[in-house]
Design a protein around this motif. Structure first.
Motif, PDB file in Angstrom:
ATOM      1  N   GLU A 174     -41.896  30.289  15.324  1.00 22.88           N
ATOM      2  CA  GLU A 174     -42.202  29.442  13.994  1.00 22.88           C
ATOM      3  C   GLU A 174     -40.731  29.473  13.500  1.00 22.88           C
ATOM      4  O   GLU A 174     -39.956  30.403  13.449  1.00 22.88           O
ATOM      5  N   VAL A 175     -40.495  28.530  12.573  1.00 24.44           N
ATOM      6  CA  VAL A 175     -39.138  28.178  12.058  1.00 24.44           C
ATOM      7  C   VAL A 175     -38.819  29.565  11.131  1.00 24.44           C
ATOM      8  O   VAL A 175     -37.817  29.888  11.108  1.00 24.44           O
ATOM      9  N   GLU A 176     -39.832  30.169  10.477  1.00 23.96           N
ATOM     10  CA  GLU A 176     -39.433  31.125   9.680  1.00 23.96           C
ATOM     11  C   GLU A 176     -39.019  32.382  10.700  1.00 23.96           C
ATOM     12  O   GLU A 176     -38.060  33.213  10.190  1.00 23.96           O
ATOM     13  N   ASP A 177     -39.527  32.480  11.865  1.00 24.14           N
ATOM     14  CA  ASP A 177     -38.928  33.679  12.739  1.00 24.14           C
ATOM     15  C   ASP A 177     -37.283  33.338  12.948  1.00 24.14           C
ATOM     16  O   ASP A 177     -36.594  34.494  13.111  1.00 24.14           O
ATOM     17  N   PHE A 178     -37.009  31.898  13.167  1.00 27.98           N
ATOM     18  CA  PHE A 178     -35.659  31.859  13.456  1.00 27.98           C
ATOM     19  C   PHE A 178     -34.736  31.927  12.257  1.00 27.98           C
ATOM     20  O   PHE A 178     -33.653  32.297  12.335  1.00 27.98           O
ATOM     21  N   ARG A 179     -35.220  31.852  11.172  1.00 31.19           N
ATOM     22  CA  ARG A 179     -34.576  31.754   9.776  1.00 31.19           C
ATOM     23  C   ARG A 179     -34.194  33.388   9.674  1.00 31.19           C
ATOM     24  O   ARG A 179     -33.198  33.801   9.233  1.00 31.19           O
ATOM     25  N   SER A 180     -35.353  34.147   9.811  1.00 28.37           N
ATOM     26  CA  SER A 180     -35.120  35.470   9.511  1.00 28.37           C
ATOM     27  C   SER A 180     -34.233  36.279  10.703  1.00 28.37           C
ATOM     28  O   SER A 180     -33.519  37.207  10.373  1.00 28.37           O
ATOM     29  N   ALA A 181     -34.125  35.403  11.743  1.00 27.63           N
ATOM     30  CA  ALA A 181     -33.224  36.156  12.990  1.00 27.63           C
ATOM     31  C   ALA A 181     -32.055  35.635  12.820  1.00 27.63           C
ATOM     32  O   ALA A 181     -31.062  36.213  13.275  1.00 27.63           O
ATOM     33  N   GLY A 182     -31.435  34.775  11.700  1.00 25.16           N
ATOM     34  CA  GLY A 182     -30.313  34.481  11.454  1.00 25.16           C
ATOM     35  C   GLY A 182     -29.691  33.422  12.260  1.00 25.16           C
ATOM     36  O   GLY A 182     -28.448  33.248  12.521  1.00 25.16           O
ATOM     37  N   TYR A 183     -30.753  32.174  12.583  1.00 25.90           N
ATOM     38  CA  TYR A 183     -30.211  30.900  12.972  1.00 25.90           C
ATOM     39  C   TYR A 183     -29.673  30.186  12.041  1.00 25.90           C
ATOM     40  O   TYR A 183     -30.324  30.263  10.912  1.00 25.90           O
TER      41      TYR A 183
END
Ligand code: GLU
Length: 568
Positions: A325-334
């Motif tokens: 999910e977008v949130e996953d990518f956000r929290s991984a620092g993309y």
């Protein structure tokens, strides 16, 4: 004159986080509107009251805004100084749950014109017929029994409040979808069934709501995933029955994992199950998950843990779950620009060359807005290439100015890594920017580069080999230099990277050694290892007191080591 402005729309159902595939759809909807000087509209499809939530709506809006996929019309929202949404053409509200009257008006019209009809069979009767059809291997389809009820009786029974569903009377001619990507797709009447447009609970189905909304909101182009192609003939049938124009349709290719499986939230669960099995973990390591639940989850492929439990479990197992999910990518620092760039290419080929003859791959939102067209979109499934996305992200990070990097890193840590945001100001991170931005592919990776500064002075662990090489070898010359250095650095007034570098240079010259001969002992003393950002940055970020404390601790450590080996 007819209004020919392009209006596209993204219509998420707020039943969870925004899936990365949804973000790709939204991005290309946006691009299609912009490339044609039109408008991008956002509508929230929340008629499934049980599964929809306000938290999910908020999350989806925030993720889209964060990506920079700004909607011109739709729910209003302020985000980082931008005002998104609004209703300049007066086509709202943009939440389906607030539009029930409009749907009922259309349904009433269809019933009165005999184009849709109420069906009063009880669910058990229908279920029995379905079972019979399955047993006879004939395939189930509603048998149109209710069509024999005269029109005035249908209306009287509805008005009397009798329990019913409303079905659309499907046409007897084939329906062709003229798809902008797939070409013409024709469905024959034998394949139709009189599907439900209003459920027993009085709520319209997705098909009715989406079609009425697209028409009343003036949508001229529907861009959505190929999984919806199967629904489009039904939507065209509703348009024909209500006298609405059919918008353009463009169905985007599906997105798969590299192994050809569907990219879904379940992948996170699969990864965690595998890690638990590999670790031969038999008992739940998390107090909130009881033993029975844990064992049941592990046994049952279809059972999923709630997202927060899964994240906790991943923490215990020290594994990273795949971002979905977008949130996953956000929290991984993309970064949004890297994600958008990659997502645009997931299905779209700009068919443009760089000056050196290679295919154009790196571009920003302006390029996409100026050049997007369905001509470059393929019809076969796209494979999500995490390695490529990671490399896009790394390149994007490395290309940021130090100031821009410090800002995004700081903003990110405020939301996703309090250890960093509580310890470092944006100015501190600016000091580290040159060293970190070229060494990390995601902002989360940045932590590894500065891990030494995030631990307490007394928790520095000294790497045996590095200590030996930098401090003990050559008759302890390194250790001697370190002690001398400690006395001088303790009184350095200006504790900035430049002043520190100048001092180290001066120190090396006056002691007639190369820079490395002093830099390595100091580095090992303050970080525990032989690799860290440039020495000036490393020391400046720790601060004078920490540097002195860490050197003292190291001297003591080496002293104890050499003593015990002498004694031994
Ligand atoms: N609410 C639907 C979904 O989230 C929208 C489908 C469509 O674009 O028509 O899948």
């Amino acid at each position: 004159m007819a209004n020919t402005e392009t209006i596209t729309r993204f219509a998420p159902s707020p039943t969870g986080h925004l899936h990365i595939g949804g973000a790709r759809t939204a991005l290309l909807c946006w691009a299609q509107a912009k490339a044609n000087g039109g408008k991008f509209l956002l509508r929230i499809e929340d008629t499934d009251q049980q599964r929809s939530s306000q938290a999910s709506t908020r999350g989806i809006l925030e993720d889209l805004a964060w990506l920079g996929i700004d909607w011109d019309e739709g729910p209003e929202m302020e985000f980082e100084g931008r005002t998104l949404g609004g209703d300049p053409r007066d086509v709202g509200p943009f939440y389906q749950a607030q539009r029930l009257e409009l749907y009922n008006k259309s349904i009433r019209q269809l019933i009165e014109e005999g184009k849709a009809y109420p069906a009063f069979e009880k669910p058990e009767e229908l279920e029995a017929k379905r079972k019979e059809a399955i047993a006879a291997k004939t395939g189930y389809k509603y048998d149109r029994s209710a069509l024999s009820i005269p029109l005035d009786e249908r209306i009287a029974r509805i008005d009397a409040g009798e329990d019913h569903v409303v079905r659309l009377r499907m046409p007897d001619e084939p329906i062709t979808v003229h798809d902008q990507i797939l070409g013409d797709v024709t469905v024959k009447p034998e394949e139709f069934d009189d599907f439900i447009i209003r459920k027993r609970d009085g709520f319209p189905t997705y098909h009715l709501a989406v079609t009425v909304d697209d028409a009343l909101m003036g949508v001229t182009c529907v861009v959505r995933g190929q999984e919806h192609l199967i629904n489009t003939p039904r939507h065209i049938a509703i348009q024909q029955a209500l006298g609405f124009a059919t918008p353009e349709y463009a169905h985007l290719p599906l997105i798969f994992n590299q192994d050809g499986s569907k990219m879904s939230k379940r992948d996170k669960d699969k990864t965690a199950k595998k890690a638990v099995r590999d670790a031969k973990m038999e008992h739940s390591p998390i107090s909130e998950i009881g033993h029975e639940d844990f064992a049941g989850w592990l046994r049952d492929k279809t059972r999923q843990l709630p997202a927060d439990r899964l994240n906790e479990l991943a923490g215990v197992l020290a594994i990273e779950l795949p971002e979905i999910e977008v949130e996953d990518f956000r929290s991984a620092g993309y970064l949004p620009s890297a994600l958008n760039n990659y997502l645009a290419l997931l299905g779209w080929n700009p068919k443009t060359k760089n000056e050196d003859g290679t295919d154009l791959e790196h571009f920003g939102m302006d390029y996409l807005a100026g050049n997007f067209s369905f001509r470059g979109v393929g019809s076969s499934p796209s494979k999500f290439d995490r390695v490529k996305l990671l490399s896009f992200n790394g390149d994007t990070i490395a290309a940021l100015s130090d100031e821009a990097f410090a800002k995004v890193w700081h903003d990110w840590s405020l939301r996703h890594d309090h250890g960093i945001s509580e310890r470092f100001s944006e100015t501190d991170l600016l000091t580290l920017a040159p060293a970190v931005k070229t060494r990390c592919k995601t902002l989360r990776d940045g932590r590894k580069v500065i891990g030494f500064a995030l631990i307490h002075d007394c928790d520095v662990e000294f790497d045996g080999k590095s200590v030996h090489k930098a401090l003990i070898k050559s008759d302890g010359k390194g250790l001697e230099l370190l002690k001398l250095f400690r006395d001088q650095i303790g009184s350095l007034e200006d504790f900035t990277p430049d002043a520190i570098e100048a001092m180290v240079k001066c120190f090396a010259e006056s002691n007639e050694v190369g820079m490395g001969k002093i830099a390595q002992p100091v580095r090992v003393a303050v970080t525990g290892a032989a690799v860290s950002p440039a020495l000036g940055q490393t020391l400046a970020i720790l601060g004078r007191d920490s540097v002195v404390t860490r050197i003292d601790r190291c001297v003591e450590h080496v002293g104890a080591m050499t003593n015990s080996s002498n004694e031994g």
